[in-house]
Design an enzyme around this catalytic site. Sequence first.
Site, PDB file in Angstrom:
ATOM      1  CG  PHE A 457      -1.848   1.234   1.172  1.00  0.00           C
ATOM      2  CD1 PHE A 457      -3.011   1.198   0.415  1.00  0.00           C
ATOM      3  CD2 PHE A 457      -1.535   2.399   1.859  1.00  0.00           C
ATOM      4  CE1 PHE A 457      -3.848   2.301   0.353  1.00  0.00           C
ATOM      5  CE2 PHE A 457      -2.367   3.504   1.795  1.00  0.00           C
ATOM      6  CZ  PHE A 457      -3.523   3.451   1.038  1.00  0.00           C
ATOM      7  CG  ASP A 542       6.019   3.731   1.434  1.00  0.00           C
ATOM      8  OD1 ASP A 542       6.058   4.498   2.429  1.00  0.00           O
ATOM      9  OD2 ASP A 542       4.992   3.579   0.738  1.00  0.00           O
ATOM     10  CE  LYS A 571       0.166   7.042   6.673  1.00  0.00           C
ATOM     11  NZ  LYS A 571      -0.953   7.858   6.226  1.00  0.00           N
TER      12      LYS A 571
END
Length: 730
Positions: A457, A542, A571
């Site tokens: 994802f 990632d 984030k």
Amino acid sequence: MTTNPGALRAPHALVSIIGAASALGAPHAGTAAAPAALQDSPLRQRLAGLGPAAEWAAILSPDVPPAHVTSARARAGKEDHIAGSDMAARIAANADFARCLADRIATLPADRFPLVLGGDHAVAAGTWRGIGRRRARAPGLIWIDAHLDSHTDATTHSGNIHGMPLAALLGTGHAALTGIPGPALDPARTCIIGARAWEPEELALLTRLGVRVFTMSEVRARGLSAVFADALRLARADPDAGFGLSLDLDALDPQAFPAVTCPEPGGIEPRTLADALLGLRACADLVGLEIVEYRPDLDADHRGADWIAEFVLAALGPSTDWLRAAERRFGATNYAPLPAVFQRGEGVWLWDTDGRRYLDMMSAYSAMSFGHGHPRLVRALVDQAQRLALTSRAFSSDRLPVFLERLCATFGYECALPVNTGLEAVETALKAARKWGYKVKGIAPERARILACDGNFHGRSIAIVGLSANAQYRNGFGPFPPGFERVPFGNVDALEAAITPDTAAFLVEPIQGEGGIVVPPPGYLSRCAEICRRHDVLLIADEVQTGLGRTGRLLACEHDGVRPDGLILGKALGGGLLPVSAFLADRRVMDVFGPGDHGSTFGGNPLAAAIGTEVLGLLAETRPWERAARLGAQLMETLRAAALPCVREVRGRGLLVGLALDPALADASEVVTQLLARGIATRDTHGNVIRLAPPLTIDEATLDEAARRILDTLRMLTPAGVDADVVRMQ
């Protein structure tokens, strides 16, 4: 501005604010200035920001000098009883003003909700008679006050009329006050919360009438929320009559709210009261709100005015049901949120619009690693927002170079390209990899290939969902850009077999978060790094969810001793306050970009840079990955030791933990709903897995309590004696 014909009407959508600028009943003139001070505050704009449209209908002022000017005896307040013509004159003046206020309230349009801001508490004699006239019957009333305000002209010790309004509203006292047009209150539907200072005569009167008094001692013993729930039941006993709330600000603890005429030690904490008032949002039968005894002359830093706004917002904001309905009505259906609407966060806790508290065990997919409202991060946000928030990258700012230098120094790279969301940082990495493939590796034009993993994802842009194996993410969004392929996660042989001379990069999550908290085999990343080096392929990690200490190391790659060629962060980099992300690499990769090749209006803005810099400072000082490693290991050990039949596997690293459930025994979506009811906020993810990822600031005791609630919830799902292996065979 046009009116949306499909708009949903909230119960208190139209608010009329009436200022009662009277200090006639008090020993000091300061409260008379309260309405004007609050009119100059952002109260109305803040209320409108939540939905209700508020207007200042009027500020009413008395026509006579205040009592504290005309009566030195009343100002002294030392006599046991004060009577005579001076008392009668002051009562008459108060009654005249209360009649005027009652008349103004009674004539408000039927669709307007009355919010009365005083002024001393004597104005209540007009507020609630006027509201009673609007309703053609007396409302129930919750009276929040340090005092009982139930003297009469015959029993008063001070002579101050603001000590008489509740007795008058109940029909007892001087005829001028009891005779204000409107129905008298029903004692059985009237109650007082927070009282801690009174004379015997007042309590005797209320006891005889049957008014329920919740003293401050009871509030401390039982908690305000429990007391408030009881008060609501009493006040709402006649739903057709409605009910109201009168808040005398001296009910609050004077250490936190000193701006009142008659402070009393040991009162209610403002935040506790605001949380309790949230319970009013769901009350369609709330017919009026009154807040009195504010002294702006004692509120130099405006904290008192801010709290008054907070109380109004808590009470009159939209209800949970309305908010959820409005989100469904006006929002796209690309999310299906759980049945809670949060309105405040602090540390590891969240509060919903009904005042309930929840432990945040999801951290906004790791964005809240430092908890909600971290003081240092909020201060950095406010300070920079007041200086400079945005210029675009057409100009330089004094904050971005500092952020870039510290970002590179922290993670050991030569360059960083700042953007906003994790998705943007992934897109940046993909563009860099392709251009590097053409300019440096020498791949033929339009032939570059990028490999990713099954179960990944990386975001939901068209290009990125083209990398996804999730059918829902892809369905209806093709055709996808070519040049993207997938290999099985955790399988190094599959990676090597898929690499060709046209392969520019391998994009991988060190732990697949949205894919179900999937941890690869030991040594997987180090083997991938060796394969990529041998084939001249960029290894791009990632770490949007796993970075900044989440997994027990600063970066999850460090578990395998890997330094990727490209690093994607996001984030937690924004401290949970702003979207802040970045792609980091050395010059040999980053220098493929020239001016105009890539950009973002908001990327690297001064506000984001200031927060990101403060986040990096917190990382260096607090080393949160050490706590994450220790507490995460304890959490997983506790969950595994329970050996619950419905749990197939406990997996993760640090404070990124997945509970993989047996679908034959438990449905993860049902479990997270039940956890929400038990005060645990988290979500299920891919493959019937419950995500457990609290802020890294959580303490051991709180995490232990979370584990206990989670295990208790899961035990309820599986009857005693069930053999999980038998169930699976069936």
